[in-house]
Design an enzyme around this catalytic site. Structure first.
Site: not given
Ligand code: DQA
Length: 147
Positions: A99-101, A22, A17, A97, A110, A106, A86, A9-10, A76, A79, A73
């Site tokens: 993540h950008l950040s 990011y 964003r 796995e 997270r 943070r 599963d 998502p997002n 959210a 978390h 990725n």
């Molecule tokens: C994220 C980190 C997550 O906590 C956040 O909800 C995201 C982006 C990252 O790529 O840093 O949507 O997965």
């Protein structure tokens, strides 16, 4: 070798964003970067983004028979989602796995990843390069498995 990149998502909002967290690249820019590196490494790549948890679950289940690795990725859902955890375990797909950040630097909510245990490993904090590192991690893991 073929690799599916899954974005949760997002992540469709990348570029607009919270760029201070990011970065300025759009998801399509990051996908182009991955495609270029994948061509150099002779890896086939595909991409899927969804804001819906169940669609990501479906993709993970189907990936097990079509891909060697999933680089995920989960946004959210990382978390919160026992369902993604599963699906990775249940389907038996090799997952990495990303993540950008740096999720450990943070908000405290997270710091926990529900999918970390189901994944081979995780990469976070390198911005768009986390995607390239995720691809390279697949290659290194695959070479190790073939040794
Ligand atoms: C994220 C980190 C997550 O906590 C956040 O909800 C995201 C982006 C990252 O790529 O840093 O949507 O997965």
């Amino acid at each position: 070798m073929n690799v599916l990149f899954l974005n949760g998502p997002n992540l469709n909002l990348l570029g607009q964003r919270e760029p201070e967290i990011y970065g300025n690249l759009k998801l399509s820019d990051i996908e182009d970067m991955v495609r270029n590196r994948a061509a150099e490494l002779n890896i086939e790549v595909a991409f899927f983004q969804s804001n819906h948890e169940g669609e990501l679950v479906n993709q993970i289940q189907q990936a097990a028979s079509n891909y060697d690795y999933v680089v995920i990725n989960a946004g959210a859902y990382t978390h919160t989602s026992i369902a993604l955890n599963d699906a990775i375990i249940g389907s038996g797909i090799n997952a990495i796995e990303i993540h950008l950040s740096n999720i450990h630097a943070r908000e405290s909510y997270r710091k926990q990843s529900m999918i970390a245990k189901a994944c081979i490993g995780s990469i976070n904090g390198f911005g768009a390069s986390s995607y390239i590192l995720g691809l390279e991690a697949c290659m290194l893991n695959n070479n190790k498995s073939n040794d």
